[in-house]
Design an enzyme around this catalytic site. Structure first.
Site: not given
Lengths: 88, 403
Positions: B162, B294
């Site tokens: 990610c 995030h």
């Protein structure tokens, strides 16, 4: 049937906890046995494969599903209910 | 050290086919998450995602490109075309030799893998498409962008789950800053929205079945997205000399590793990455007005990220705006940081902060201004963009308004 389910579920959890099945009591919580969320996800997968059932469990919202993970006994009962429901 | 500026941006993602469409959707708080539509989707337990809908690659690529490009590569090429066109840059012989492409991708050609496996296992075929390997390789998107643009400098792909595109953009930033290349194309591309791709994520049991609600008390997991974003990172002097439009300055970058757990996030590792980016950029915490989080919508990430923000920003954390576009475009995994940089540039350039949509109820574990549900006007001078990957690899970029 019930004794067998209990024995298999405890064996699955004991393996992830690195413990003997004999050391696992029904009132113990997964955390107290050192089973973290990933080990629990792995154990639930093994339970699904062993009993041919679908377990509703979301690690991001464990309280949201109907699958009670508060203790080993609760997990065994939840598995028994899912087997009964999904066999029907 | 050279100053590094962004002079071009391009994208294809669930919110839009280009940058203007995407920014309009971010400002309107439009959600791109919906029912997944692809073969066997009815066999999924998690049936939502943020797809790039009605994507017709035939309209954009040659027959040869179509044969050789997985969906993630198609997205990267379209994003790169838009970024280069918008920057107005012309790659003459000398510049083309120095310019490279660094893109993040976590999975590479996931749908190509999936189709090939179907052919041999499900259909029992003993023959697969001849281009399975060149389509699925992680550096395929980088390769096709470099070929189409004729860029012959340092090019490679970066895979840190990610955080892939933040690591890629951090690398490109350092290459321009250090004088290795005057111009780099950078960002990320990802497409995991196929049956095998989503099944793999389902197995982890961190996916939501009803929406991505980062920082909300009712959050119940992440939602996958797909797409790409590509940027032109350029030496400030080079950009000035050609009269380029400067969108923002890349001010700093930091990366850390938790060395702790393969999936659980760490407050310490996240905080160290944010503090490192501030230090690298020479920014004091109170100079930062916005953090693009995030913010995945999982229980663990959001709680940990908020604690890390509180640790780094202290009392300023309460004045800071923190939002997660994953609530709208889903989690683009290896392309996440790239698509999210669009919102960072929008904040600096247009003074509009993208919201965290789907927000219903305050969570005491996330006591921050998450810009709930509606975009907000604000004058911000500096922003951070967070990415915290599985594997405990954290990458944070700091951007500054260019004046």
């Amino acid at each position: 049937m019930t004794v067998q389910v209990e024995r298999k579920v405890i064996a699955i959890l004991a393996e992830r906890a690195g413990l003997d099945a004999a050391d696992i009591t029904p009132d113990a919580s997964p955390e107290s046995l050192g089973i973290d969320s990933m080990a629990l996800v792995d154990a639930i997968f093994a339970i699904e494969e062993t009993f041919g059932i679908e377990v509703p469990f979301n690690a991001s919202a464990p309280e949201e599903g109907r699958f009670d993970i508060s203790s080993i006994g609760a997990i065994v009962r939840a598995v028994e209910e899912l087997i009964a429901e999904q066999a029907a | 050290m050279r100053r590094v500026v962004i002079t071009g941006q391009g994208t294809v993602n669930p919110l839009g086919r280009n940058v203007p469409e995407t920014l309009a959707a971010l400002q309107a708080g439009r959600c791109g998450i919906g029912p997944l539509e692809f073969r066997d989707a009815e066999r999924l337990s998690v049936r939502i995602g943020a797809q790039v809908r009605d994507f017709a690659p035939e309209a954009h690529f040659t027959r040869r490109q179509l044969a050789l490009c997985d969906r993630f590569t198609c997205f990267a090429l379209l994003a790169a075309r838009e970024a280069v066109a918008q920057s107005g840059i012309v790659f003459g012989e000398e510049l083309a030799l120095q310019t490279g492409v660094v893109l993040g991708a976590a999975g590479g050609g996931v749908a190509t893998w999936d189709e090939s496996s179907r052919a041999v296992y499900e259909a029992g075929k003993n023959r697969v498409n001849p281009f399975v390997v060149p389509r699925l390789m992680n550096n395929a998107a980088v390769a096709h962008v470099s070929m189409e643009m004729g860029l012959r400098g340092p090019s490679f792909s970066v895979a840190t789950a990610c955080a892939s595109s933040n690591h890629a953009m951090g690398q490109a930033f350092q290459m321009v800053r250090g004088g290795m290349s005057p111009v780099m194309l950078t960002g990320g591309a990802e497409s995991m929205l196929c049956f095998g791709g989503v099944k793999a994520w389902e197995g982890l049991r961190v996916m939501s079945s009803d929406g991505c609600r980062p920082f909300c008390a009712t959050r119940n997991g992440m939602v996958l997205g797909e797409g790409a974003a590509v940027f032109v990172f350029e030496d400030l002097e080079h950009a000035r000399a050609r009269g380029a439009t400067i969108l923002a300055e890349v001010a700093g970058f930091s990366m850390t590793s938790d060395a702790a757990d393969i999936v659980q996030p760490s407050q310490e590792g996240a905080a160290r990455a944010m503090a490192g980016a501030l230090a690298d950029a020479g920014l004091a915490p109170d100079q930062v007005g916005y953090v693009n989080a995030h913010g995945t919508g999982t229980a663990a990430n959001d709680r940990t990220e908020c604690a890390a923000l509180a640790r780094v920003f202290g009392p300023h954390a309460r004045r800071l705006m923190v939002s997660s576009g994953k609530s709208m475009h889903g989690h683009l995994i290896g392309a996440a940081g790239a698509v999210e940089l669009l919102a960072c540039i929008m904040a600096l350039r247009e003074g509009v902060i993208a919201p965290t949509v789907g927000f219903r109820r305050f969570d005491p574990d996330c006591p921050l201004d998450v810009v709930p549900n509606e975009a907000r006007r604000a004058d911000v001078r500096a922003v951070l963009s967070n990415a915290f990957a599985f594997g405990g690899m954290n990458a944070v970029l700091a951007l500054r308004k260019f004046v």
